[in-house]
Enzyme design. Structure first.
Site, PDB file in Angstrom:
ATOM      1  N   ASP A  79      -1.819   8.108   5.090  1.00  0.00           N
ATOM      2  CA  ASP A  79      -2.563   7.026   5.733  1.00  0.00           C
ATOM      3  C   ASP A  79      -2.855   5.959   4.676  1.00  0.00           C
ATOM      4  OD1 ASP A  79      -4.412   5.367   6.926  1.00  0.00           O
ATOM      5  OD2 ASP A  79      -5.448   7.003   7.990  1.00  0.00           O
ATOM      6  N   HIS A  80      -2.160   4.844   4.797  1.00  0.00           N
ATOM      7  CA  HIS A  80      -2.222   3.846   3.733  1.00  0.00           C
ATOM      8  C   HIS A  80      -3.538   3.066   3.730  1.00  0.00           C
ATOM      9  CE1 HIS A  80      -0.731   1.761   0.414  1.00  0.00           C
ATOM     10  NE2 HIS A  80       0.400   1.253   0.869  1.00  0.00           N
ATOM     11  N   ARG A  81      -4.408   3.322   4.694  1.00  0.00           N
ATOM     12  CA  ARG A  81      -5.704   2.643   4.664  1.00  0.00           C
ATOM     13  C   ARG A  81      -6.505   3.071   3.440  1.00  0.00           C
ATOM     14  NH1 ARG A  81      -7.750   3.891  10.664  1.00  0.00           N
ATOM     15  NH2 ARG A  81      -6.875   5.883  10.007  1.00  0.00           N
TER      16      ARG A  81
END
Lengths: 397, 472
Positions: free
Chosen positions: B442-444
């Protein structure tokens, strides 16, 4: 005496992880002092103290015990079926605990008084109660169903453990009436309180044990350890055999095979004699097993294993007495007779239950107080007037 | 003469309103005895077999397996006098209805016993006509102009809480205390769908909590027809070239989870190719090990251990994004999900606190988890609160893929097929066991650097399991 074998609760600092392997302590494996007069294989065992107490139970008496247990089980099964058919709101089965209840119940004298929880259908039977009346409250017909005084058998107590206090108080009353230790077998009385393993975790039971002990009240605490407090195993409620609870209060305690009707009869008889003679209370742990669900609202498959149930099924209280009866000369026709009687009885129970009609609502005021009470009388009058305000054909809905 | 009686679904567990029909044990035409088990039902509380209340011949089964049935619904019709003269003089069509003995009166009438307290609470007993001075005069108060002619008909001004709706109506007046209403609002629960168990049908705090709990788990597990294979019940188009299948069950849940995940968490996937020959040797050795004789030792086990070690070295990857509170939730534990293909579809149960487990314990847990999943007995709790997942696509012979995150998790590792490949080993080309690993995250909150380090660590351990000694 067992404390050294109890594993430590603390395995790593700060984390409490009770060791729950083998949550159900099998009969006899935890305690060599378990009283047993009849093995699960149906063979008699000699016990130097207790065997003498069952010597005068002849074949006819043993057959009587068998009939008691068989009919109670049939009644219990029929009530369970009636609940599944919508005829009862709830049913707590006594399946598997017949020996503990019949054995102890048959040791009672007429003048003894009994306080039970809600699963003691077998004890009710030994008090001469028409078991069909138990169905009343489980059908929502009334709050009790029988006259306690007529049978010296109190109404079922649904609150766990609270009746241990009632029993102790009643026993202290008997002391004050002077009905203890007179030596007159028709006068000396005792009280028995029946509760389960779960109740021993309640404060009420501990309080009752305190009062009974220090007042030497003529009361017998008959704890049916059926291994499960609904879904909570005994091992998660006590790190020692429950029988040791009694000793801590200075109460003579005995651990008995609760699936052995003879042993239950013998130890209860001894405890009652002690109580009636002024010797004070006794704590009995009857090690048994709740073979059915806690109630019809419960699903035991969610928390216990088939293997455990099978283990206890092989220790069935009725099967072992049957083996003994056969070995001591009872013919097949006796069992066939009991079978037929059971079926007739079950049909009668079914018909009785379905014929129970709603009681007149006004009767709810009847047993609030023993004597007339002005407030209750006023409320009864108001309610009668209120009820009269409805059109006839719709009344009593 | 035939006597038809119905058996209505009873409340077998104190206040249940419905049950699922699991299986009939009898068929039309069967002779049944009293107390014979006729049907298995599943309630919110338990799986229950119902004994038949009547002896006779089954003439009709009114509900079928898989159906959810309200308490009080007739489920079976039994002819209790099949030996009687079959055809009486009356018209045959109307016969069953006329002969049907209304078993209502035989059945229970009380509140504790019997059927559908919710229906009972929605009816009112008609009052006698009175001259206004009677004890119940307040009852007629809302219609002030009531001239005492007859019982007042419900007018619009009377639609307050004391006025019952028409029986059987779906719009039920909601009775609940303000704090309970507030609780329901906070939980986002529609009170009109919550059955009230308090006096007079009042909805209690427990009712709301129970309903919220049920709604939560129901969303997770209980789509209608959950027990059926998801391709079941499709309809083939007229030209025979397409089949339409209603979306339900595990398939629907999978679809929803994947859509939710793919469109909320920006995915990045990184790949690496790794020589796992030493892992294969370790697996072979452990299989011979007596201590591991009772468990299945597979490369997946080593991959799981490698992933756990990598996360322990980079704990920041074990987290989730709480959109509502705008917070990142760091998890101090690893609940390791294993994606399992089952007859019902894809399920992802997880191993709780996998970071505490030794290799043997982990092997046991994986074995137990996959066996339970394949048997279709995975309970919802086992699928909740996962932190990371492994999907073993290698078993299908696939090299690698770009897996989608299980919702609420930070990363998912795709474990590809292990094949012998030419590989440069100590300066020479040798046949080595090689696989590909892909890690989506999850690149957040997981940057490329962090994600890459995690995957590199997994690869390092798989390439040389002794590295586990250093990191373990």
């Amino acid at each position: 005496m067992q404390s050294s074998s109890v594993p430590s609760l603390v395995k790593e600092p700060g984390v409490i992880q009770p060791d729950l392997d083998g949550v159900t302590t099998p009969v006899g494996s935890f305690d060599d002092d378990l009283i047993q007069l009849l093995t699960p294989q149906g063979e008699r065992v000699h016990h130097e103290t207790y065997s003498a107490r069952v010597e005068d139970l002849d074949l006819h008496a043993l057959q009587g015990l068998y009939r008691d247990m068989a009919l109670v089980r049939r009644f219990d099964n029929e009530a369970t079926a009636l609940q599944r058919q919508g005829e009862l709101g709830l049913w707590p089965q006594c399946l598997g605990q017949e020996a503990a209840q019949i054995g102890s119940g048959r040791a009672l004298a007429t003048q003894d008084y009994v306080f039970t929880s809600y699963r003691e259908h077998g004890v009710a039977w030994t008090r001469g109660l028409d078991l069909r009346k138990i169905l009343h409250s489980f059908r929502g017909q009334d709050h009790g169903g029988w006259d306690s005084a007529a049978h010296n058998f109190h109404l079922y107590t649904l609150v766990i453990g609270s009746h241990a206090l009632h029993a102790t108080g009643y026993a202290m009353g008997i002391q004050r009436d002077g009905d203890v230790g007179t030596g007159d077998p028709g006068r000396d009385r005792a009280v028995v309180s029946y509760f389960g393993d779960g109740a021993t975790s309640q404060g009420d039971v501990s309080e009752a044990l305190v009062f009974a002990s220090v007042t030497a009240a003529p009361v017998v605490f008959f704890c049916q350890n059926n291994q499960w407090a609904i879904s909570e195993p005994t091992a998660r409620q006590s790190r020692v055999p429950l029988v040791q609870r009694g000793g801590g209060f200075g109460i003579p305690s005995v651990r008995v095979d609760g699936n052995d009707v003879l042993a239950c009869y013998a130890v209860t008889q001894e405890a009652l004699e002690r109580a009636r003679s002024g010797g004070g209370p006794t704590f009995i742990e009857a090690v048994t097993y709740r073979m059915g669900a806690h109630t019809t609202s419960d699903d035991p498959t969610r928390y216990r294993s088939r293997a455990e149930e099978d283990y206890w099924r092989q220790r069935d209280p009725i099967a072992r007495l049957r083996t003994l009866l056969v070995a001591e000369g009872t013919g097949e026709d006796f069992f066939e007779g009991i079978e037929a009687e059971s079926e007739t009885y079950a049909e009668d129970v079914r018909a009785y239950c379905r014929a129970l009609s709603s009681p007149d609502p006004i009767t709810m005021f009847d047993h609030v107080y023993a004597e007339d009470h002005p407030l209750v009388s006023a409320e009864r009058a108001w309610f009668a007037e209120y009820e009269a305000g409805f059109t006839g054909e719709e009344a009593h809905r | 003469m035939p006597q038809y009686v119905q058996f209505k679904l009873p409340d077998v567990g104190e206040g249940l309103t419905e049950a699922d029909i699991v299986e009939w044990k009898v068929a039309v035409g069967d002779t049944v005895k009293v107390n014979q088990e006729i049907i298995e039902i599943e309630t919110a509380k338990s799986l229950v077999e119902l004994p038949c209340p009547y002896a006779g011949v089954v003439t009709e089964l009114l509900v079928s397996s898989g159906q959810t049935v309200d308490v009080g619904t007739p489920i079976i019709v039994i002819d209790t006098d099949p030996g009687g003269a079959p055809e009486a003089a009356a018209g045959p069509a109307a016969e069953p209805a006329q002969k049907l003995v209304e078993s209502e009166n035989e059945m229970s009438g009380g509140v504790l016993v019997g059927y559908g307290t919710k229906h009972a609470s929605a009816t009112r007993r008609p009052r006698r006509v009175h001259d206004g001075a009677g004890p119940a005069s307040s009852e007629a108060a809302p219609s002030a102009s009531s001239s005492g002619a007859s019982r007042p008909t419900p007018g619009p001004q009377q639609s307050n809480a004391t006025q019952a709706p028409p029986s059987g109506g779906t719009t039920r007046t909601v009775l609940a205390k303000p704090p309970v209403r507030k609780l329901a609002k906070d939980l986002g629960l529609d009170l009109s769908r919550v059955p009230g168990t308090g006096p007079g049908g009042i909805i209690t705090r427990e009712d709301v909590e129970t309903a919220a709990e049920q709604e939560k788990t129901a969303k997770l597990v209980n789509y209608p027809g959950d027990d059926r294979p998801w391709l079941d019940g499709g309809t083939v188009s007229d030209d025979g070239r397409q089949t339409r299948v209603p979306v339900r069950s595990v398939r629907r849940r999978t679809a929803e989870a994947m859509v939710a995940s793919a469109f909320t968490a920006p995915h990045v996937t990184v790949f690496t190719t790794v020589d796992v020959t030493k892992t294969m040797k370790l697996v072979a050795r452990l299989k011979e090990d007596r201590d591991f004789a009772d468990v299945r030792v597979t490369p997946l086990l080593i991959a799981a251990k490698a992933l756990i070690l990598a996360i322990r070295r980079h704990p920041a990857v074990s987290a989730s994004w709480d959109d509502e509170t705008q917070e990142i939730v760091f998890k101090h534990y690893i609940n390791l999900g294993i994606a399992a293909a089952t007859p019902r579809g894809l399920v992802v149960p997880n191993i709780k606190d996998a970071h505490r487990m030794g290799l043997h314990e982990l092997a046991e847990a994986i074995g137990e988890l996959t066996a339970t999943a394949r048997a279709g007995r995975t309970v919802p709790q086992r699928m909740q609160d996962g932190t990371v997942t492994i999907t073993n696509i290698g078993v299908f012979g696939i090299d690698t893929g770009t897996p989608i995150l299980n919702p609420g998790e930070s990363a998912i590792l795709a474990f590809g097929a292990i094949k012998q490949r030419p590989w440069v080993h100590h300066g020479k080309i040798k046949a080595r066991w090689v696989t590909q690993l892909a890690l989506s995250f999850d690149h957040r909150f997981v940057d490329g650097e962090l994600g890459s380090r995690v995957l590199a660590d997994v690869a390092t351990t798989m390439e040389d399991p002794t590295q586990g000694l250093v990191w373990g």
